[in-house]
Design a protein around this motif. Sequence first.
Motif, PDB file in Angstrom:
ATOM      1  N   ILE A  16      53.783  35.801  38.514  1.00 40.12           N
ATOM      2  CA  ILE A  16      54.354  35.420  39.811  1.00 40.12           C
ATOM      3  C   ILE A  16      54.081  36.565  40.777  1.00 40.12           C
ATOM      4  CG2 ILE A  16      56.495  34.934  41.050  1.00 40.12           C
ATOM      5  CD1 ILE A  16      56.785  32.900  39.210  1.00 40.12           C
ATOM      6  N   THR A  17      53.662  36.234  41.973  1.00 40.14           N
ATOM      7  CA  THR A  17      53.397  37.265  42.970  1.00 40.14           C
ATOM      8  C   THR A  17      54.466  37.194  44.061  1.00 40.14           C
ATOM      9  OG1 THR A  17      51.953  35.724  44.084  1.00 40.14           O
ATOM     10  CG2 THR A  17      50.904  37.260  42.554  1.00 40.14           C
ATOM     11  N   ALA A  18      54.508  38.219  44.901  1.00 35.30           N
ATOM     12  CA  ALA A  18      55.560  38.315  45.920  1.00 35.30           C
ATOM     13  C   ALA A  18      55.672  37.061  46.805  1.00 35.30           C
ATOM     14  CB  ALA A  18      55.353  39.569  46.763  1.00 35.30           C
ATOM     15  N   PRO A  19      54.548  36.506  47.312  1.00 38.79           N
ATOM     16  CA  PRO A  19      54.708  35.316  48.163  1.00 38.79           C
ATOM     17  C   PRO A  19      55.293  34.131  47.407  1.00 38.79           C
ATOM     18  CG  PRO A  19      52.366  35.898  47.920  1.00 38.79           C
ATOM     19  CD  PRO A  19      53.155  36.995  47.298  1.00 38.79           C
ATOM     20  N   GLU A  20      55.124  34.111  46.085  1.00 35.45           N
ATOM     21  CA  GLU A  20      55.661  33.007  45.284  1.00 35.45           C
ATOM     22  C   GLU A  20      57.143  33.222  44.964  1.00 35.45           C
ATOM     23  OE1 GLU A  20      53.794  30.408  44.735  1.00 35.45           O
ATOM     24  OE2 GLU A  20      51.917  31.318  45.425  1.00 35.45           O
ATOM     25  N   TYR A  58      38.331  34.151  33.850  1.00 38.89           N
ATOM     26  CA  TYR A  58      39.763  33.859  34.040  1.00 38.89           C
ATOM     27  C   TYR A  58      40.030  33.111  35.339  1.00 38.89           C
ATOM     28  CZ  TYR A  58      44.761  34.682  34.526  1.00 38.89           C
ATOM     29  OH  TYR A  58      46.108  34.523  34.712  1.00 38.89           O
ATOM     30  N   TYR A  59      39.331  33.507  36.418  1.00 42.18           N
ATOM     31  CA  TYR A  59      39.620  32.886  37.708  1.00 42.18           C
ATOM     32  C   TYR A  59      39.068  31.470  37.851  1.00 42.18           C
ATOM     33  CZ  TYR A  59      42.089  36.871  39.448  1.00 42.18           C
ATOM     34  OH  TYR A  59      43.034  37.841  39.627  1.00 42.18           O
ATOM     35  N   ARG A  60      38.375  30.975  36.811  1.00 41.82           N
ATOM     36  CA  ARG A  60      37.970  29.566  36.811  1.00 41.82           C
ATOM     37  C   ARG A  60      39.106  28.683  36.297  1.00 41.82           C
ATOM     38  NH1 ARG A  60      33.175  28.965  39.688  1.00 41.82           N
ATOM     39  NH2 ARG A  60      33.466  31.077  40.387  1.00 41.82           N
ATOM     40  N   SER A  91      38.750  26.228  42.282  1.00 43.79           N
ATOM     41  CA  SER A  91      40.007  25.499  42.109  1.00 43.79           C
ATOM     42  C   SER A  91      41.097  26.075  43.017  1.00 43.79           C
ATOM     43  CB  SER A  91      40.452  25.509  40.643  1.00 43.79           C
ATOM     44  OG  SER A  91      40.658  26.824  40.201  1.00 43.79           O
ATOM     45  N   LEU A  92      41.091  27.400  43.216  1.00 40.82           N
ATOM     46  CA  LEU A  92      42.084  27.986  44.118  1.00 40.82           C
ATOM     47  C   LEU A  92      41.769  27.637  45.579  1.00 40.82           C
ATOM     48  CD1 LEU A  92      42.916  31.402  42.423  1.00 40.82           C
ATOM     49  CD2 LEU A  92      44.394  29.417  42.668  1.00 40.82           C
ATOM     50  N   ARG A  93      40.488  27.519  45.916  1.00 39.74           N
ATOM     51  CA  ARG A  93      40.138  27.086  47.283  1.00 39.74           C
ATOM     52  C   ARG A  93      40.757  25.718  47.567  1.00 39.74           C
ATOM     53  NH1 ARG A  93      33.971  28.529  49.167  1.00 39.74           N
ATOM     54  NH2 ARG A  93      34.132  30.779  48.879  1.00 39.74           N
ATOM     55  N   ALA A 105      45.923  41.189  52.352  1.00 32.27           N
ATOM     56  CA  ALA A 105      45.543  40.979  50.957  1.00 32.27           C
ATOM     57  C   ALA A 105      46.685  41.441  50.068  1.00 32.27           C
ATOM     58  CB  ALA A 105      44.274  41.748  50.626  1.00 32.27           C
ATOM     59  N   ASN A 106      47.231  40.521  49.293  1.00 30.82           N
ATOM     60  CA  ASN A 106      48.295  40.862  48.358  1.00 30.82           C
ATOM     61  C   ASN A 106      47.777  40.717  46.930  1.00 30.82           C
ATOM     62  OD1 ASN A 106      51.195  41.405  47.785  1.00 30.82           O
ATOM     63  ND2 ASN A 106      51.043  39.420  46.771  1.00 30.82           N
ATOM     64  N   GLU A 107      47.983  41.733  46.120  1.00 36.22           N
ATOM     65  CA  GLU A 107      47.505  41.732  44.734  1.00 36.22           C
ATOM     66  C   GLU A 107      46.045  41.313  44.649  1.00 36.22           C
ATOM     67  OE1 GLU A 107      49.652  40.780  41.315  1.00 36.22           O
ATOM     68  OE2 GLU A 107      51.608  40.875  42.273  1.00 36.22           O
ATOM     69  N   PHE A 108      45.240  41.908  45.476  1.00 29.65           N
ATOM     70  CA  PHE A 108      43.803  41.634  45.433  1.00 29.65           C
ATOM     71  C   PHE A 108      43.024  42.823  44.872  1.00 29.65           C
ATOM     72  CE2 PHE A 108      39.595  41.992  47.390  1.00 29.65           C
ATOM     73  CZ  PHE A 108      39.023  40.832  46.914  1.00 29.65           C
ATOM     74  N   LEU A 109      43.315  44.024  45.350  1.00 36.80           N
ATOM     75  CA  LEU A 109      42.541  45.196  44.923  1.00 36.80           C
ATOM     76  C   LEU A 109      42.652  45.439  43.418  1.00 36.80           C
ATOM     77  CD1 LEU A 109      43.477  47.554  47.887  1.00 36.80           C
ATOM     78  CD2 LEU A 109      41.205  46.589  47.432  1.00 36.80           C
ATOM     79  N   VAL A 165      38.905  34.502  52.055  1.00 35.43           N
ATOM     80  CA  VAL A 165      37.858  35.023  51.172  1.00 35.43           C
ATOM     81  C   VAL A 165      38.312  34.750  49.740  1.00 35.43           C
ATOM     82  CG1 VAL A 165      36.488  37.032  50.522  1.00 35.43           C
ATOM     83  CG2 VAL A 165      37.346  36.816  52.867  1.00 35.43           C
ATOM     84  N   GLU A 166      37.660  33.795  49.116  1.00 36.47           N
ATOM     85  CA  GLU A 166      38.108  33.338  47.792  1.00 36.47           C
ATOM     86  C   GLU A 166      36.884  32.890  47.003  1.00 36.47           C
ATOM     87  OE1 GLU A 166      41.326  32.902  46.011  1.00 36.47           O
ATOM     88  OE2 GLU A 166      39.614  32.807  44.645  1.00 36.47           O
ATOM     89  N   THR A 167      36.802  33.330  45.744  1.00 30.95           N
ATOM     90  CA  THR A 167      35.656  32.958  44.918  1.00 30.95           C
ATOM     91  C   THR A 167      35.942  31.754  44.030  1.00 30.95           C
ATOM     92  OG1 THR A 167      36.403  34.759  43.494  1.00 30.95           O
ATOM     93  CG2 THR A 167      34.457  35.177  44.835  1.00 30.95           C
ATOM     94  N   SER A 168      37.214  31.510  43.727  1.00 34.39           N
ATOM     95  CA  SER A 168      37.537  30.449  42.771  1.00 34.39           C
ATOM     96  C   SER A 168      37.585  29.067  43.437  1.00 34.39           C
ATOM     97  CB  SER A 168      38.895  30.755  42.121  1.00 34.39           C
ATOM     98  OG  SER A 168      39.524  29.558  41.721  1.00 34.39           O
ATOM     99  N   LEU A 185      42.255  38.026  51.826  1.00 34.27           N
ATOM    100  CA  LEU A 185      41.424  38.199  50.628  1.00 34.27           C
ATOM    101  C   LEU A 185      42.187  37.707  49.414  1.00 34.27           C
ATOM    102  CD1 LEU A 185      40.048  41.867  51.004  1.00 34.27           C
ATOM    103  CD2 LEU A 185      39.080  39.732  51.850  1.00 34.27           C
ATOM    104  N   GLY A 186      41.572  36.889  48.601  1.00 36.92           N
ATOM    105  CA  GLY A 186      42.202  36.402  47.368  1.00 36.92           C
ATOM    106  C   GLY A 186      43.545  35.749  47.626  1.00 36.92           C
ATOM    107  N   PRO A 187      43.574  34.638  48.373  1.00 34.79           N
ATOM    108  CA  PRO A 187      44.857  34.045  48.792  1.00 34.79           C
ATOM    109  C   PRO A 187      45.632  33.313  47.688  1.00 34.79           C
ATOM    110  CG  PRO A 187      43.017  33.348  50.198  1.00 34.79           C
ATOM    111  CD  PRO A 187      42.435  33.949  48.964  1.00 34.79           C
ATOM    112  N   GLY A 188      45.121  33.266  46.477  1.00 31.70           N
ATOM    113  CA  GLY A 188      45.884  32.609  45.407  1.00 31.70           C
ATOM    114  C   GLY A 188      46.136  31.146  45.722  1.00 31.70           C
ATOM    115  N   ARG A 189      47.399  30.762  45.803  1.00 32.26           N
ATOM    116  CA  ARG A 189      47.726  29.367  46.120  1.00 32.26           C
ATOM    117  C   ARG A 189      47.841  29.103  47.615  1.00 32.26           C
ATOM    118  NH1 ARG A 189      51.685  27.175  41.777  1.00 32.26           N
ATOM    119  NH2 ARG A 189      53.233  27.306  43.422  1.00 32.26           N
TER     120      ARG A 189
END
Length: 352
Positions: free
Chosen positions: A39-43, A25-27, A109-111, A141-145, A104-107, A74-78
Amino acid sequence: MIANSGPMSLADYTHICMADNREGYYRRQAIIGGSGDFITAPEISQMFGELIGIWCVAAWRQLGAPASFTLAELGPGRGTLMRDLLRAANVDPAFLQAAELTLVETSPSLREKQRDNLSGRQPAFLERIDDLPDRPVILVANEFLDVIPARQFTRTGKGWQEIGIDVDDAGRLRKTVLPTLLDPDLLPQGAAAEPEGAVFEWAPAREALIERLARHLATHQGVALFIDYGHGRSGFGDTYQAVSRHGFADPLERPGEADLTSHVDFSRLAAVAREQGLFVPEITTQGRFLLALGLLERAGALGRTGDAEARSRLHAAVERLAGDEQMGRLFKVFAIASRQLVLPGFDAGKDA
Ligand code: SAH
């Protein structure tokens, strides 16, 4: 894999659906935001990242204003939270000067997106927190865990057996019960009163992450702030969910095409951090935390320069972020620190 080697645990299924190198999914592109799946809180509003930015500056001063520290997410999304955080942190240029920005990001495209969104600053990218450099750290970290897979166990006549995924004769995925039994010592209080069919979720991978981070903080000093949906006290219940196109979906349908998560058991993570000697203030809710940090005041300030439409958008954002029936109560805020600090938004000095 199931056809070849038999049923797999729900956690393994989730991990493969989310993290597979080719089809995970994260690809995928554009998963967060109006045209994505959630949609997450920062968005929702710039106010979220801004208030967290002020929190980070306060935490840095509490740590003694180290001249060089890692500012990590961690997992910064956009990258929206970090962008807003850095803008607000401008209130103290010495903070920004001292901060070594690390994502810290694995994807891949998100990087890319994060780099674009943080133009002007050159963030360092890491695959995992074990690679954090040896210096103090302030981490958010927001919505990472919630994206780290949890295992599920259900009460049967034999004890608490692990839930797995299997295929039926028609080749469709279905839930099954595996022979694996959970050690009863891992169950929270009250397990004996739970009926057959009750579900318990355990996320050892989340605990391992908090433990490793706690060790780093204990050695090098620092604080970490986690915001996520979940519960402040361990309990029972099935919170596994799939979200796609802004609605709930069946987690077994279209694997790799929906966001698979479960609620975070913060009391468990607090215990892990405390075992490493860290200070853990009492877990609070997103609503209380943001209001304590000045959400209403910030909305008021932004509203003064805007028109009626802008003001009504701000009003809606406040409601969505902090309202009890929206994100305000379900989302919890959890902090761990290398020593007792006065952290804004948490009850002063109260160790959970
Ligand atoms: N914090 C962002 C995004 C939340 S979605 C926001 O609030 O909008 C989860 C994020 O974690 C995504 O950026 C995803 O690519 C990233 N991620 C998922 N698994 C990860 C892992 N194991 N290590 C690092 N990042 C991960």
